[in-house]
Design an enzyme around this catalytic site. Structure first.
Site, PDB file in Angstrom:
ATOM      1  N   CYS A   1      -8.257  -1.234   0.963  1.00  0.00           N
ATOM      2  CA  CYS A   1      -8.624  -2.270   1.403  1.00  0.00           C
ATOM      3  C   CYS A   1      -9.915  -1.756   2.594  1.00  0.00           C
ATOM      4  O   CYS A   1     -11.433  -2.376   1.909  1.00  0.00           O
ATOM      5  CB  CYS A   1      -8.307  -3.676   2.132  1.00  0.00           C
ATOM      6  SG  CYS A   1      -6.610  -3.572   1.577  1.00  0.00           S
TER       7      CYS A   1
ATOM      8  N   CYS B   1       0.438  -1.130   0.305  1.00  0.00           N
ATOM      9  CA  CYS B   1      -0.397   0.226   0.541  1.00  0.00           C
ATOM     10  C   CYS B   1       0.604   0.890  -0.399  1.00  0.00           C
ATOM     11  O   CYS B   1       0.817   2.825  -0.028  1.00  0.00           O
ATOM     12  CB  CYS B   1      -0.844   0.046   1.244  1.00  0.00           C
ATOM     13  SG  CYS B   1      -2.401   0.986   0.802  1.00  0.00           S
TER      14      CYS B   1
ATOM     15  N   GLY C   1      -5.182  -1.852   8.882  1.00  0.00           N
ATOM     16  CA  GLY C   1      -4.925  -1.703   7.464  1.00  0.00           C
ATOM     17  C   GLY C   1      -4.218  -0.821   6.286  1.00  0.00           C
ATOM     18  O   GLY C   1      -4.768   0.765   6.227  1.00  0.00           O
ATOM     19  N   CYS C   2      -4.385  -1.115   5.640  1.00  0.00           N
ATOM     20  CA  CYS C   2      -4.076  -0.412   4.431  1.00  0.00           C
ATOM     21  C   CYS C   2      -6.262   0.433   3.677  1.00  0.00           C
ATOM     22  O   CYS C   2      -6.949  -0.468   3.580  1.00  0.00           O
ATOM     23  CB  CYS C   2      -3.584  -0.754   2.832  1.00  0.00           C
ATOM     24  SG  CYS C   2      -4.061   0.048   1.353  1.00  0.00           S
ATOM     25  N   PHE C   3      -5.806   1.109   3.636  1.00  0.00           N
ATOM     26  CA  PHE C   3      -7.036   2.006   3.678  1.00  0.00           C
ATOM     27  C   PHE C   3      -7.921   2.204   2.400  1.00  0.00           C
ATOM     28  O   PHE C   3      -9.151   1.923   2.471  1.00  0.00           O
ATOM     29  CB  PHE C   3      -7.428   3.155   3.814  1.00  0.00           C
ATOM     30  CG  PHE C   3      -6.861   4.404   3.464  1.00  0.00           C
ATOM     31  CD1 PHE C   3      -6.147   4.315   2.321  1.00  0.00           C
ATOM     32  CD2 PHE C   3      -5.830   6.046   3.956  1.00  0.00           C
ATOM     33  CE1 PHE C   3      -4.919   5.065   1.581  1.00  0.00           C
ATOM     34  CE2 PHE C   3      -5.027   6.948   3.009  1.00  0.00           C
ATOM     35  CZ  PHE C   3      -4.735   6.432   1.868  1.00  0.00           C
TER      36      PHE C   3
END
EC number: 1.8.4.11
Length: 225
Positions: free
Chosen positions: A59, A17, A55-57
């Site tokens: 997612c 990310c 986690g990765c925004f």
């Protein structure tokens, strides 16, 4: 560990990310062609807000946008002290913020408690400072609360998960009082929907979203199965 397993792990880790030196400019071109269709500020005021980091925004935004009763989701930064954080500073761990999402929802359709279930059910809350291939405290798990009622809901659900031994390891999710949400740069909004062929989206985000959909079918908006 077999050679094929090592190669698969290396391939997954190569997707991240985090921004690439040549990635941001091309992404901004995509954004210029595709605007985020959102409700007006006045319309959004009719709804409640909730904030999560897992986690990765890219997612996390896509997951919550698939949930019934959720009216809008924005990617951004929260949980830190720095003002006006940028994607590169957060993603490279130069701030104390985490990538987070702001969720606007209709409490008549979905409750905060159910959103907490979505949060815990869509990531690994036992993974410290990491989700999938993304590592660092900027990808840590945080459930934000705005009042004592929301704090109790989060803590009670964590206690339930631990009592039922849902996970083999301790839950490391931070339960943090919400302070401020900094909306991410324009090109990050609806990133997964607008960039379906991005290698990270194909290898990490879409499989994560599909796992959530499989396990939480009753929570999904009509037409998102």
């Amino acid at each position: 560990m077999t050679r094929s397993t090592l190669m698969a792990m290396a391939l997954l880790i190569s997707f991240s990310c985090q921004p690439k030196k040549t990635e941001k400019q091309s992404e901004m071109v995509v954004e210029a062609k595709t605007e985020k269709t959102s409700l007006t500020a006045e319309q959004l005021q009719q709804y409640e807000t909730a904030y999560f980091a897992s986690g990765c925004f890219w997612c996390v935004e896509a997951i919550f946008e698939s949930v019934k009763g959720v009216k809008e989701v924005f990617s951004g930064y929260s949980g830190g002290t720095e003002t006006n954080p940028t994607y590169e500073d957060v993603a490279y761990g130069r701030t104390s913020h985490a990538e987070a999402v702001q969720v606007y929802y209709d409490p008549k359709t979905i409750t905060f408690q159910q959103l907490v279930q979505v949060f815990f059910g869509s990531h690994d809350p036992t993974s410290l400072n990491r989700q999938g291939p993304d590592r660092g405290p900027q990808y840590r798990s945080i459930a934000f609360y705005k009042n004592t009622e929301e704090k109790k809901i989060i803590e009670d659900y964590i206690a339930q998960l631990e009592q039922e031994k849902v996970y083999d390891r301790p839950i490391v999710t931070e339960v943090t009082k919400f302070d401020k949400f900094w909306k991410a740069e324009k090109y990050h909004q609806d990133y997964e929907r607008k960039n379906p062929n991005n290698p990270y989206i194909r290898a990490v985000s879409i499989p994560r979203l599909n796992r959530f959909k499989k396990n939480f079918q009753s929570f999904l908006k009509e037409g998102t199965h």
